[in-house]
Design an enzyme around this catalytic site. Sequence first.
Site, mmCIF file in Angstrom:
data_model
loop_
_atom_site.group_PDB
_atom_site.id
_atom_site.type_symbol
_atom_site.label_atom_id
_atom_site.label_comp_id
_atom_site.label_asym_id
_atom_site.label_seq_id
_atom_site.Cartn_x
_atom_site.Cartn_y
_atom_site.Cartn_z
ATOM 1 N N GLU A 207 15.455 53.469 -15.793
ATOM 2 C CA GLU A 207 14.582 54.031 -14.755
ATOM 3 C C GLU A 207 15.378 54.877 -13.760
ATOM 4 O OE1 GLU A 207 11.327 52.721 -11.311
ATOM 5 O OE2 GLU A 207 12.224 51.190 -12.589
ATOM 6 N N LYS A 250 11.763 55.113 -18.047
ATOM 7 C CA LYS A 250 10.760 54.985 -16.990
ATOM 8 C C LYS A 250 11.078 55.987 -15.882
ATOM 9 C CE LYS A 250 8.434 51.803 -13.825
ATOM 10 N NZ LYS A 250 8.180 50.391 -13.433
#
Length: 388
Positions: A207, A250
């Site tokens: 992420e 992500k």
Amino acid sequence: MQICSTKTFVAKPAIVSRRTAIKAKAASNPFEEELCATAKYIATRGKGILASDESNATTGKRLDSVGVENTEENRRNWRQLLYTAPGLGQYISGAIMFEETLYQSSHDGVQFVDILKSQGIVPGIKVDTGLQMLPGTDGETTTQGLDNLAARCEAYYKQGARFAKWRAVLRITDTEGPSNMAILENVHGLARYAQIAQSNGLVPIVEPEVTLGPGSYGIEETAYWSEYVYSHVMRLLNEYGVLKEGMLLKPNMCLPGLDAPSASPEEVAKYTTRTMLRSIPAAVPGIHFLSGGMSEEESTLNLQALQEACPNAPWSLTFSYGRALQSSTLKTWAGADIGSDGWNAAQDILVKLAKANSEAQLGQYKGPHPVPGGGRILQALRTGGAGK
């Protein structure tokens, strides 16, 4: 003067040995087949991830907003409401948990990991331990948690987790993007984490959040810096031999600053899909976008627009939403007893929100939205550890 040579090019031994070592290390992972299968399953079209990995401190703030005390019992009740929502597994393929939650059980003694598995939802675990200020920068952050990460991942796998998440935050302002120091520090952490997670059987969700913040900068600025950051991320993942088929990404959607006029879903999709196509290899099974301060309806509309802008995307363009699935669910619950009307209504709104985003991922969302309207919020960046 000789311009060309007919000699056959021979790679330098050091380069060959290094390349061979990386390939051999990746090939020797006994979890490779499982990693690929898990990542592919979580990236199933029409499904997304429920991000319920808020720390105890952050969860306490959320509970306080609806008049519920921050106790272990109330945190457990809240997560039990989420994980036992009837039919949630039709639209959710994975759930990210906080460490406390991973080891908790429902009131009738069933472990949460087993409840999730019974719905076809893969249990996951947040493994970073929070943000810290990065010395030598103007308030930029780095992510902590590499210490003892291998041992923790091994324990999480034994408990039933099959994927992990690590969040790095890079910021944009009206005057500048993230510094090279912040980028290098954070992408190193992401790559090292991903390598350790895969070595212990956990699919790493990587992420790199180019965070939505205050300012009047345009969507083009976000797209530029997002592409710049993601290219560094992928380079370091390659350097560390991370298996692309056994990981998930992500990222943020490309949005203008909070003080700029809002972009249409079509404009968000145009710049976001262009950024992904330029920087993310097709080997990655799924790109699970964070909601990143967007309203519940905006998150769904933008997700739908991504499918329309890139209908033949090589990856699943899907979601890993926290606030966009939980905000109205929390307000509806507000501490209601298990099995009460308030409890059932909260589970109903959660499943409706998950269904709307499932339809959007398939490019089939028509509305109306379960929670129409709403505005963006500035997300606070907590530093000082994950909270206990």
